[in-house]
Design an enzyme around this catalytic site. Structure first.
Site, short mmCIF file in Angstrom:
data_model
loop_
_atom_site.label_atom_id
_atom_site.label_comp_id
_atom_site.label_asym_id
_atom_site.label_seq_id
_atom_site.Cartn_x
_atom_site.Cartn_y
_atom_site.Cartn_z
N ARG A 66 0.86 -1.19 0.00
CA ARG A 66 0.00 0.00 0.00
C ARG A 66 0.89 1.23 0.00
O ARG A 66 1.92 1.24 0.67
CB ARG A 66 -0.90 0.01 1.24
CG ARG A 66 -2.01 -1.01 1.13
CD ARG A 66 -3.10 -0.70 2.09
NE ARG A 66 -4.25 -1.53 1.80
CZ ARG A 66 -5.48 -1.25 2.18
NH1 ARG A 66 -5.73 -0.16 2.87
NH2 ARG A 66 -6.48 -2.03 1.89
N LYS A 106 10.45 3.41 7.99
CA LYS A 106 11.06 4.08 9.14
C LYS A 106 12.35 4.74 8.71
O LYS A 106 12.99 4.28 7.76
CB LYS A 106 11.36 3.05 10.25
CG LYS A 106 11.42 3.67 11.63
CD LYS A 106 10.05 3.82 12.22
CE LYS A 106 10.07 4.44 13.59
NZ LYS A 106 8.74 4.35 14.20
N SER A 363 -1.72 10.47 12.44
CA SER A 363 -0.94 10.90 11.27
C SER A 363 -1.75 10.69 9.99
O SER A 363 -1.70 11.50 9.06
CB SER A 363 0.36 10.11 11.16
OG SER A 363 1.37 10.69 11.94
P1 NAD Z 1 11.06 10.76 23.05
O1 NAD Z 1 12.41 11.05 22.53
O2 NAD Z 1 10.03 11.84 23.07
O3 NAD Z 1 11.14 10.19 24.55
C1 NAD Z 1 11.88 9.11 24.98
C2 NAD Z 1 12.16 9.28 26.47
O4 NAD Z 1 12.81 8.08 26.96
C3 NAD Z 1 13.10 10.44 26.77
O5 NAD Z 1 12.54 11.23 27.80
C4 NAD Z 1 14.40 9.77 27.22
O6 NAD Z 1 15.14 10.53 28.17
C5 NAD Z 1 13.86 8.47 27.83
N1 NAD Z 1 14.87 7.40 27.90
C6 NAD Z 1 15.82 7.08 27.00
N2 NAD Z 1 16.52 5.99 27.41
C7 NAD Z 1 15.99 5.64 28.60
C8 NAD Z 1 16.27 4.60 29.54
N3 NAD Z 1 17.23 3.72 29.31
N4 NAD Z 1 15.53 4.53 30.66
C9 NAD Z 1 14.52 5.42 30.89
N5 NAD Z 1 14.21 6.42 30.05
C10 NAD Z 1 14.94 6.53 28.92
O7 NAD Z 1 10.56 9.50 22.21
P2 NAD Z 1 9.07 9.03 21.93
O8 NAD Z 1 8.63 9.66 20.66
O9 NAD Z 1 8.26 9.17 23.17
O10 NAD Z 1 9.32 7.48 21.60
C11 NAD Z 1 9.47 6.51 22.63
C12 NAD Z 1 9.19 5.13 22.06
O11 NAD Z 1 7.86 5.11 21.53
C13 NAD Z 1 10.11 4.69 20.91
O12 NAD Z 1 10.29 3.30 20.98
C14 NAD Z 1 9.30 5.04 19.68
O13 NAD Z 1 9.66 4.26 18.55
C15 NAD Z 1 7.91 4.70 20.16
N6 NAD Z 1 6.82 5.34 19.41
C16 NAD Z 1 6.74 6.69 19.28
C17 NAD Z 1 5.69 7.27 18.59
C18 NAD Z 1 5.50 8.76 18.48
O14 NAD Z 1 4.44 9.19 17.98
N7 NAD Z 1 6.41 9.59 18.94
C19 NAD Z 1 4.72 6.45 17.99
C20 NAD Z 1 4.81 5.06 18.15
C21 NAD Z 1 5.86 4.53 18.87
#
Ligand code: NAD
Length: 472
Positions: A66, A106, A363
């Site tokens: 898709r 990605k 999105s």
């Molecule tokens: P982000 O950068 O906004 O936040 C990540 C947070 O995790 C930060 O505050 C960082 O300090 C903290 N962190 C990093 N390593 C750490 C550790 N070892 N222990 C504790 N805290 C730690 O990122 P996000 O956008 O919130 O993404 C987080 C996860 O969610 C990722 O796996 C991402 O792929 C997934 N995700 C994000 C979205 C989105 O819309 N942003 C959508 C689906 C999935």
């Protein structure tokens, strides 16, 4: 990570294979679904602080069944080809689960954004976008990035601006990226969408009394305890919305600098304020600091929400996890070879490809808004509001009673964009879970929700391939 563990992509493949065995789909079709269709690895020079740095970056399109393909862009030092391939593959299954008509993709740039100034980040982002344009790896009908770990609305605005510079006059250009600021063709509700989706999903999962009984829990999310790892975009909103709208008690948090425990509940905004003032979540009033940063993962709680990065629950710490439900807000937080231990302990794992799909769902709404060139609600809001107004007035006239101004304004309100976005998200998360649960309940051989989610996705993706006429 030591070599004895499977890589992130191998973990995804292992989970795929486990589910594929339940589908009866032809081998060739399964192989086509499983592989990454296009991998673009790039290196480009950017002048940082007077020195040229060669930046390593990727964009992977996992599935073209898709179009456009869709998936976030990550800025982190952990970025490598295997990680981006795994995340792209998860996007394909995620989109299928929530009926978002995209293939998975990605992107990743191997940098630590904390060590770059805003100006340098802008230079890197614009150069990366240029590379994508050059290879035809971005466009509203081709491949549409979004935020992920280490990126947000600001980076998406730079991507759009760079794209528009090259594609002057392209009428749908705003749909080349999502997660943009609302003022720059974004949509209300996108920032908090993934965390909000985690809340809607948990509320739905916990509404099934029999399922909760098996975990030793009562039905319903209210009053349950939660631990969150990572208070970034996803973790913060998951915690904030679960505590304010779901009456959940947040009792533990793990962040980069350490872990805290506060059994009587943490006010997440007060914690964020404390972190801003002191630079750390540690020493939060009333909370106990835990010795190691991962320690909060092992706290006794009803719901554990890993919302940081992949590979956080390993074969090493899995035996010590005491949560009843693990909500995989991050992508891939449970290693494939830790899963068996958790399932044997009777822990319910709500898989990433379902529970964090709120981001891609909204999105999708943003992309539709960009293609339609109109805000949701613009056509019907006033019409609905006038209709409700007439209804209320008629009821008043017929009953001889007067409805108070506060009630009247609630009853006669037409839906705004944010109402429609949240309602669409809520419906999506509920419906997707019901589909996954149906697969789980109707196949006694399927023992876990991840396999059920995969099977649900595979059935939909295979129908798409059949419709394309490639597979009989
Ligand atoms: P982000 O950068 O906004 O936040 C990540 C947070 O995790 C930060 O505050 C960082 O300090 C903290 N962190 C990093 N390593 C750490 C550790 N070892 N222990 C504790 N805290 C730690 O990122 P996000 O956008 O919130 O993404 C987080 C996860 O969610 C990722 O796996 C991402 O792929 C997934 N995700 C994000 C979205 C989105 O819309 N942003 C959508 C689906 C999935």
């Amino acid at each position: 990570m030591s070599q004895k563990h499977p890589s992130f992509f191998q973990s995804v493949e292992r989970n795929f294979d486990r589910a594929a065995a339940h589908t009866g789909l032809p081998k060739g079709l399964l192989e086509q679904i499983k592989v990454c269709n296009a991998v673009y690895q790039m290196r480009f020079p950017v002048k940082i602080g007077g020195e040229v740095q060669v930046i390593e970056a990727y964009r992977v399109q996992h599935s073209h069944h898709r179009l456009p393909t869709k998936g976030g862009i990550r800025y982190a030092m952990s970025v490598n080809q295997d990680e981006v391939m795994a995340l792209a593959a998860l996007m394909t299954y995620k989109c299928a689960i929530v009926d978002v008509p995209f293939g998975g993709a990605k992107g990743g740039i191997k940098i630590n954004p904390r060590q770059f100034s805003e100006y340098e980040l802008e230079k890197v982002t614009r150069r990366y976008t240029t590379e994508l344009i050059r290879k035809n790896f971005i466009g509203p009908g081709i491949d549409v990035p979004a935020p992920d770990y280490g990126t947000g609305a600001r980076e998406m605005a730079w991507i759009l601006d760079t794209y528009q510079t090259f594609k002057h006059g392209e009428i749908d250009a705003a749909g080349c990226v999502t997660g943009k600021p609302v003022s720059q063709n974004g949509i209300r509700g996108r920032t908090e969408a993934t965390g909000r989706g985690v809340f809607y999903a948990l509320r739905e999962v916990m509404s099934f009394e029999d399922d909760m009984k098996k975990l030793g829990l009562t039905k319903g999310i209210a009053g349950k305890t939660m631990v969150v790892q990572g208070l970034g975009n996803v973790g913060y909103y998951a915690a904030k919305i679960s505590t304010t709208e779901g009456d959940v008690k947040l009792i533990g948090v793990a962040e980069y600098e350490g872990s805290i425990h506060k059994p009587d509940g943490i006010d997440v905004d007060a914690l964020m304020k404390h972190r801003k003032e002191t630079g750390s979540i540690l020493n939060f009033p009333g909370a106990t600091n835990l010795p190691k940063r991962e320690d909060a993962l092992e706290l006794e709680c009803d719901i554990l929400v890993p919302a940081a990065l992949e590979n956080q629950i390993t074969p090493e710490n899995a035996p010590r996890i005491k949560a009843k439900i693990i909500a995989e807000a991050a992508n891939g937080p449970v290693m494939a070879d830790a899963e068996e231990t958790l399932l044997k302990k009777g822990i319910m794992i709500i898989p990433d490809m379902y529970i964090n799909a709120g981001g891609v769902t909204v999105s999708y709404f943003e992309w539709l808004k960009n293609l339609s060139h109109m805000r949701f609600g613009r056509m019907e809001k006033r019409f609905n509001s006038n209709t409700y107004e007439n209804l209320v007035s008629t009821v008043e006239r017929l009953t001889g009673k007067v409805i108070g101004p506060k009630e009247r304004s609630i009853l006669t309100r037409g839906a705004d964009e944010i109402d429609l976005v949240n309602s669409g998200l809520e419906e999506t998360m509920i419906e997707a879970y019901r589909q996954i649960r149906d697969v789980y309940v109707s196949n006694p051989d399927i023992k876990d929700m991840r396999t059920a989610a995969f099977v649900s996705a595979l059935n939909k993706i295979s129908s798409d391939y059949m419709a394309l006429g490639i597979f009989p």
